[in-house]
Design an enzyme around this catalytic site. Structure first.
Site, PDB file in Angstrom:
ATOM      1  N   THR A 197      34.524  40.936 -10.271  1.00  0.00           N
ATOM      2  CA  THR A 197      34.455  41.146 -11.719  1.00  0.00           C
ATOM      3  C   THR A 197      35.262  42.364 -12.151  1.00  0.00           C
ATOM      4  O   THR A 197      35.826  42.388 -13.241  1.00  0.00           O
ATOM      5  CB  THR A 197      32.991  41.256 -12.179  1.00  0.00           C
ATOM      6  N   ARG A 247      29.455  38.082 -12.890  1.00  0.00           N
ATOM      7  CA  ARG A 247      28.492  38.616 -11.913  1.00  0.00           C
ATOM      8  C   ARG A 247      29.011  38.451 -10.489  1.00  0.00           C
ATOM      9  O   ARG A 247      28.257  38.154  -9.576  1.00  0.00           O
ATOM     10  CB  ARG A 247      27.150  37.911 -12.058  1.00  0.00           C
ATOM     11  N   CYS A 248      30.274  38.661 -10.313  1.00  0.00           N
ATOM     12  CA  CYS A 248      30.955  38.441  -9.045  1.00  0.00           C
ATOM     13  C   CYS A 248      31.449  39.780  -8.505  1.00  0.00           C
ATOM     14  O   CYS A 248      31.685  40.716  -9.274  1.00  0.00           O
ATOM     15  CB  CYS A 248      32.134  37.493  -9.291  1.00  0.00           C
ATOM     16  N   GLY A 249      31.639  39.864  -7.218  1.00  0.00           N
ATOM     17  CA  GLY A 249      32.200  41.067  -6.624  1.00  0.00           C
ATOM     18  C   GLY A 249      33.615  41.359  -7.106  1.00  0.00           C
ATOM     19  O   GLY A 249      34.087  42.489  -7.020  1.00  0.00           O
TER      20      GLY A 249
END
Length: 159
Positions: free
Chosen positions: A40, A36-38
């Site tokens: 990803t 759920r990271c930028g």
């Protein structure tokens, strides 16, 4: 100081232990992952590295980590399902780790390599040579297709 991770014992996603020394003779790219990271989107590029260089001896090893912004809250099974369904990932994803306080293997050793600093965020990458030594460290913003990273991988594979 060059750190060797060969004696580091990590947990596979099924809970069994694996000594990274079993990969002696392979070049490793170790990454702390978050779904759920930028960053990803890097899963796709990491898989491409595995596809392009796996036959030559590269092993991409992913370690889910929830230390940064709680961006990896799911179970390992949910993480694997997400990665394979959304990004076609088939490189090995290990059990969840801590890269900060009470560091899990291999991060207890990786952060002892130059530049001797803590992991700053998700998707930080460590390149390990065929003998188990850390030979490169790449911040989260370095994409898997970065020319410098790819060049370093190719060089390590040819050594």
């Amino acid at each position: 100081m060059s750190v060797n991770v060969s004696n580091s014992v990590v947990k596979r996603s099924n809970g069994s232990d694996l000594c990274l020394g079993e990969y002696t003779g392979k070049v490793l790219l170790i990454i702390n992952l978050a779904s759920r990271c930028g960053f990803t989107r890097q899963y796709a590029g990491l898989q491409k590295l595995q596809d392009d260089y796996g036959a030559e001896g590269l092993k991409v090893l992913g370690f889910p980590c929830n230390d940064f912004g709680n961006q990896e809250p799911g179970t390992v099974e949910k993480i694997q399902e997400f990665c394979s369904t959304v990004y076609g990932v088939n490189f090995e994803i290990f059990d969840k780790v801590s890269a900060l306080e009470n560091k899990s293997a291999p991060y207890d050793l990786l952060t002892q390599s130059e530049p001797f600093e803590e992991i700053a965020w998700n998707f930080e990458k460590f390149l390990i040579d065929k003998k188990g030594y850390v030979i490169g460290r790449y911040k989260s913003g370095i994409e898997p297709d970065d020319a410098g990273l790819v060049s370093d991988i190719v060089s390590a594979l040819n050594t």
